[in-house]
Design an enzyme around this catalytic site. Sequence first.
Site, PDB file in Angstrom:
ATOM      1  CD  GLU A 147       5.031  73.888  16.669  1.00 12.36           C
ATOM      2  OE1 GLU A 147       4.037  74.609  16.888  1.00 12.36           O
ATOM      3  OE2 GLU A 147       6.015  74.272  16.008  1.00 12.36           O
ATOM      4  CG  ASP A 180       0.791  75.437  18.621  1.00 14.48           C
ATOM      5  OD1 ASP A 180      -0.420  75.731  18.657  1.00 14.48           O
ATOM      6  OD2 ASP A 180       1.637  76.127  18.032  1.00 14.48           O
ATOM      7  CB  THR A 181      -3.395  75.823  22.567  1.00  9.72           C
ATOM      8  OG1 THR A 181      -3.111  77.120  22.021  1.00  9.72           O
ATOM      9  CG2 THR A 181      -2.730  75.701  23.935  1.00  9.72           C
ATOM     10  CG  PHE A 182      -3.456  76.474  15.645  1.00 14.20           C
ATOM     11  CD1 PHE A 182      -4.594  77.100  15.186  1.00 14.20           C
ATOM     12  CD2 PHE A 182      -2.686  75.749  14.749  1.00 14.20           C
ATOM     13  CE1 PHE A 182      -4.976  77.013  13.853  1.00 14.20           C
ATOM     14  CE2 PHE A 182      -3.053  75.649  13.410  1.00 14.20           C
ATOM     15  CZ  PHE A 182      -4.203  76.282  12.959  1.00 14.20           C
ATOM     16  CG  HIS A 183      -0.420  72.666  15.666  1.00 16.76           C
ATOM     17  ND1 HIS A 183      -0.662  72.728  14.310  1.00 16.76           N
ATOM     18  CD2 HIS A 183       0.585  73.535  15.905  1.00 16.76           C
ATOM     19  CE1 HIS A 183       0.162  73.603  13.748  1.00 16.76           C
ATOM     20  NE2 HIS A 183       0.925  74.104  14.698  1.00 16.76           N
ATOM     21  NE  ARG A 212      -1.758  79.131  12.678  1.00 18.15           N
ATOM     22  CZ  ARG A 212      -0.896  78.402  13.367  1.00 18.15           C
ATOM     23  NH1 ARG A 212      -0.363  78.898  14.469  1.00 18.15           N
ATOM     24  NH2 ARG A 212      -0.569  77.183  12.978  1.00 18.15           N
ATOM     25  CD  GLU A 241       3.006  79.740  16.611  1.00 19.63           C
ATOM     26  OE1 GLU A 241       4.069  79.549  15.995  1.00 19.63           O
ATOM     27  OE2 GLU A 241       2.223  78.823  16.925  1.00 19.63           O
TER      28      GLU A 241
END
Length: 297
Positions: A147, A180-183, A212, A241
């Site tokens: 990740e 991960d699209t958030f990160h 999130r 997530e």
Amino acid sequence: MSRIGIHSFVWSASSAQGDLERTLANTKEAGFDLIEFSYLDPANFDIGGLAKRIADLDLGVAISIGLPADGDISSPDKTIAARGVEILNDTISLTRDLGGQKVAGILSTGHGLQTEAPTRDQWNRSAGTLAKVAGTAKTAGVTLNLEIVNRFESNLLNTAAQGLAFIEDTGSDNIFLHLDTFHMNIEEADVGLAIRHAAKKIGYVHIGESHRGFLGTGNIDFAAIFDALTAVGYSDDLSFESFSSEIVDENLSKKTAIWRNLWTDNMELARHARRFIAIGLETARRKAELVASSHRP
């Protein structure tokens, strides 16, 4: 065709048998194809029984973890690094025994805010160790998916390009990227371009909003992300997530700073996410078809 999954912490952070079975039932009821578990404690449940339940529901399964500080495989302390290898090997075995093929998460270093810049020695230690663990995983029929997280959760791999360089240095063909699209929304210059650049090594994808919570209610350009995944032909697993202070896990909530209650009805959240991702992927596919079609008179 991609399987659409959901992180178990949308439902519960418990490893108790009854709670895990309710998590599986909720996952199926909400229309998902895969469940992603984190930080499972095998002492609290029957592995064989859970594997049978997963199979009976026709669900896929993946496991994600973040290595703890006392299990950081990039550490110069051999005892700490050995503990990390033990954690990774145990996770590989559990994934295999539950019928899964993917271990994902922060596998290259300890999960959490670091106060020092990474060193080349740290990078080399991690890459060398993961290369060996990847061999164990391959024998078990499991892939390692690293990740790529933001600077506040790791100092080693913050962009997809760094992840590609790291995988190259391991020399392994059984290590892939977990994007991960958030990160990515925090660290990448352009998320769509990063996906295109990393195309051949993407093994797992997290779909998460900038805060999130509910997909589409933050500032992430999901249309561009689904377009990029479609353009590179990604057809592997994607998992939703989302975190809220409604459900607290000691291993994760503080490290990821989950202070706000962004939702209380997890079934409503999950069903919305399942529709959102499916429609996003279908829309991207239809756009690609229109772009490629030539309508001669």
